[in-house]
Design a protein around this motif. Sequence first.
Motif, PDB file in Angstrom:
ATOM      1  N   UNK A 171       0.835  -1.210   0.000  1.00  0.00           N
ATOM      2  CA  UNK A 171       0.000   0.000   0.000  1.00  0.00           C
ATOM      3  C   UNK A 171       0.864   1.251   0.000  1.00  0.00           C
ATOM      4  N   UNK A 172       1.926   1.237   0.801  1.00  0.00           N
ATOM      5  CA  UNK A 172       2.824   2.394   0.858  1.00  0.00           C
ATOM      6  C   UNK A 172       3.548   2.603  -0.472  1.00  0.00           C
ATOM      7  N   UNK A 173       3.698   1.510  -1.237  1.00  0.00           N
ATOM      8  CA  UNK A 173       4.372   1.598  -2.531  1.00  0.00           C
ATOM      9  C   UNK A 173       3.407   1.984  -3.651  1.00  0.00           C
ATOM     10  N   UNK A 174       2.117   2.196  -3.297  1.00  0.00           N
ATOM     11  CA  UNK A 174       1.146   2.645  -4.286  1.00  0.00           C
ATOM     12  C   UNK A 174       0.253   1.559  -4.847  1.00  0.00           C
ATOM     13  N   UNK A 175       0.381   0.340  -4.334  1.00  0.00           N
ATOM     14  CA  UNK A 175      -0.486  -0.740  -4.802  1.00  0.00           C
ATOM     15  C   UNK A 175      -1.770  -0.786  -3.978  1.00  0.00           C
ATOM     16  N   UNK A 176      -2.702  -1.636  -4.372  1.00  0.00           N
ATOM     17  CA  UNK A 176      -4.023  -1.668  -3.729  1.00  0.00           C
ATOM     18  C   UNK A 176      -4.235  -2.985  -2.974  1.00  0.00           C
ATOM     19  N   UNK A 177      -4.545  -2.863  -1.676  1.00  0.00           N
ATOM     20  CA  UNK A 177      -4.906  -4.027  -0.852  1.00  0.00           C
ATOM     21  C   UNK A 177      -6.397  -4.233  -1.077  1.00  0.00           C
ATOM     22  N   UNK A 178      -6.735  -5.108  -2.038  1.00  0.00           N
ATOM     23  CA  UNK A 178      -8.109  -5.217  -2.520  1.00  0.00           C
ATOM     24  C   UNK A 178      -9.013  -6.011  -1.587  1.00  0.00           C
ATOM     25  N   UNK A 179      -8.537  -7.153  -1.095  1.00  0.00           N
ATOM     26  CA  UNK A 179      -9.366  -8.046  -0.282  1.00  0.00           C
ATOM     27  C   UNK A 179      -8.573  -8.554   0.916  1.00  0.00           C
ATOM     28  N   UNK A 180      -9.164  -8.445   2.116  1.00  0.00           N
ATOM     29  CA  UNK A 180      -8.608  -9.104   3.296  1.00  0.00           C
ATOM     30  C   UNK A 180      -9.250 -10.487   3.365  1.00  0.00           C
ATOM     31  N   UNK A 181      -8.447 -11.526   3.169  1.00  0.00           N
ATOM     32  CA  UNK A 181      -8.991 -12.885   3.104  1.00  0.00           C
ATOM     33  C   UNK A 181      -9.731 -13.283   4.375  1.00  0.00           C
ATOM     34  N   UNK A 182      -9.311 -12.752   5.524  1.00  0.00           N
ATOM     35  CA  UNK A 182      -9.954 -13.102   6.797  1.00  0.00           C
ATOM     36  C   UNK A 182     -11.401 -12.651   6.860  1.00  0.00           C
ATOM     37  N   UNK A 183     -11.768 -11.674   6.031  1.00  0.00           N
ATOM     38  CA  UNK A 183     -13.154 -11.206   5.997  1.00  0.00           C
ATOM     39  C   UNK A 183     -14.063 -12.189   5.269  1.00  0.00           C
ATOM     40  N   UNK A 184     -13.472 -13.098   4.505  1.00  0.00           N
ATOM     41  CA  UNK A 184     -14.276 -13.993   3.672  1.00  0.00           C
ATOM     42  C   UNK A 184     -14.311 -15.438   4.159  1.00  0.00           C
ATOM     43  N   UNK A 185     -13.249 -15.887   4.795  1.00  0.00           N
ATOM     44  CA  UNK A 185     -13.237 -17.305   5.146  1.00  0.00           C
ATOM     45  C   UNK A 185     -12.250 -17.594   6.272  1.00  0.00           C
ATOM     46  N   UNK A 186     -12.483 -18.728   6.922  1.00  0.00           N
ATOM     47  CA  UNK A 186     -11.541 -19.253   7.912  1.00  0.00           C
ATOM     48  C   UNK A 186     -10.559 -20.175   7.192  1.00  0.00           C
ATOM     49  N   UNK A 187      -9.411 -20.405   7.822  1.00  0.00           N
ATOM     50  CA  UNK A 187      -8.402 -21.233   7.177  1.00  0.00           C
ATOM     51  C   UNK A 187      -7.356 -21.665   8.201  1.00  0.00           C
ATOM     52  N   UNK A 188      -6.925 -22.908   8.109  1.00  0.00           N
ATOM     53  CA  UNK A 188      -5.846 -23.406   8.957  1.00  0.00           C
ATOM     54  C   UNK A 188      -4.557 -23.277   8.162  1.00  0.00           C
ATOM     55  N   UNK A 189      -3.724 -22.317   8.539  1.00  0.00           N
ATOM     56  CA  UNK A 189      -2.521 -22.041   7.751  1.00  0.00           C
ATOM     57  C   UNK A 189      -1.233 -22.259   8.539  1.00  0.00           C
ATOM     58  N   UNK A 190      -1.123 -21.618   9.687  1.00  0.00           N
ATOM     59  CA  UNK A 190       0.091 -21.725  10.478  1.00  0.00           C
ATOM     60  C   UNK A 190      -0.079 -22.712  11.617  1.00  0.00           C
ATOM     61  N   UNK A 191       0.974 -23.421  11.943  1.00  0.00           N
ATOM     62  CA  UNK A 191       0.898 -24.375  13.039  1.00  0.00           C
ATOM     63  C   UNK A 191       2.207 -25.108  13.172  1.00  0.00           C
ATOM     64  N   UNK A 192       2.113 -26.394  13.373  1.00  0.00           N
ATOM     65  CA  UNK A 192       3.309 -27.212  13.525  1.00  0.00           C
ATOM     66  C   UNK A 192       2.990 -28.625  13.043  1.00  0.00           C
ATOM     67  N   UNK A 193       3.786 -29.095  12.100  1.00  0.00           N
ATOM     68  CA  UNK A 193       3.646 -30.477  11.625  1.00  0.00           C
ATOM     69  C   UNK A 193       4.988 -31.177  11.770  1.00  0.00           C
ATOM     70  N   UNK A 194       4.924 -32.484  11.942  1.00  0.00           N
ATOM     71  CA  UNK A 194       6.132 -33.246  12.229  1.00  0.00           C
ATOM     72  C   UNK A 194       6.053 -34.602  11.536  1.00  0.00           C
ATOM     73  N   UNK A 195       7.210 -35.137  11.207  1.00  0.00           N
ATOM     74  CA  UNK A 195       7.281 -36.476  10.638  1.00  0.00           C
ATOM     75  C   UNK A 195       6.809 -37.496  11.679  1.00  0.00           C
ATOM     76  N   UNK A 196       6.050 -38.477  11.250  1.00  0.00           N
ATOM     77  CA  UNK A 196       5.493 -39.480  12.173  1.00  0.00           C
ATOM     78  C   UNK A 196       6.601 -40.216  12.939  1.00  0.00           C
ATOM     79  N   UNK A 197       7.723 -40.448  12.291  1.00  0.00           N
ATOM     80  CA  UNK A 197       8.832 -41.146  12.958  1.00  0.00           C
ATOM     81  C   UNK A 197       9.372 -40.321  14.130  1.00  0.00           C
ATOM     82  N   UNK A 198       9.543 -39.019  13.908  1.00  0.00           N
ATOM     83  CA  UNK A 198      10.011 -38.159  15.003  1.00  0.00           C
ATOM     84  C   UNK A 198       8.974 -38.107  16.119  1.00  0.00           C
TER      85      UNK A 198
END
Length: 318
Positions: free
Chosen positions: A193-220
């Motif tokens: 936005x500061x560089x002059x581009x447009x922040x058109x859609x905030x995805x959080x306003x439209x849907x829920x989503x599991x994005x960040x967390x922690x995954x591990x190899x089953x062996x570990x």
Amino acid sequence: MLHIKLVVVATIFCLQAALSLLWTQPALALEEIIASYAGPTVTFLPAEVARQRGFMREQNLDIKFLLTRSEVDRAALASGNVDYTLRAGSSLVSAARGLPVKIVFLGTMRPFWGLVVRPEIKSVTELKGKSLGVPGLLGSQQISAKFILKHYGLDPDKDVIYRVVDTGMRIAGILSGSIDSSMMDYGEAFRAKKAGLKFLINAADLHALLAGGLAVNIKKLKDQPDQVRRMLTAMTQALRYMQENPEGTQQVMMSWLKLDREMAADIYQMAKNNYTKNGMVEESMLNSLVTTMLAEAGIKNVAPTQLVDFTLLQQVLK
């Protein structure tokens, strides 16, 4: 008298020798772990808060972040070349496809990014036939992009051309004309936005989503449950800190995401309710989100309970 002096001298010599040995003893080495991620973003903030605020060190862990793309990340985690990944979304897809990984912690329940476009683009429908930047194919941001496009009436598989563009390169990509739009996390979107581009859609306003967390190899997970438990302890402490200490969290954001104080405060207010409270998500919400996410990736008939394992997290939370 001479005897007493000799005893004193000998005692002092022994003490000096003992102290010398103590001083030369190496400090207890921290256990180094490698966690892959898509780059410094608010999605992965809990891990950096855990690192900067000492929660990892308290658990005798020294976390190192490894920048990877989604498709490389899957192979690295499945083969054991990385200890953990902070990507929950793409890991769910990996697990559903039969790779030996489990999600053990969910740090987010809404996306922390939005759709950024050229300033002349006024609506999502104008992206038909144009290019859209994502950090990796079939990762959380591409799934989110597809949801946005579908919501506004476009065919997400036919109407846009996806380009894989690394975090930190997308603003330059749009400004140079190599891409027309891009998914960007809040930090990058605010800089756009500061560089002059447009922040058109905030995805959080439209849907829920599991994005960040922690995954591990089953062996570990099977062979090193103590380490995984300590990792989960640090991550849950970080989530609590982020809710209770806005100022301290914003300081971490400023240093990690290269933000000024005003931008860090704005992004914190926008993002704070997107995180989970303790790494867990209610089963009904988990089932709904995972089913939707897998459907976007073309995967059916996989129960969400097959993809996650909260056993150690539940032990930590007791």
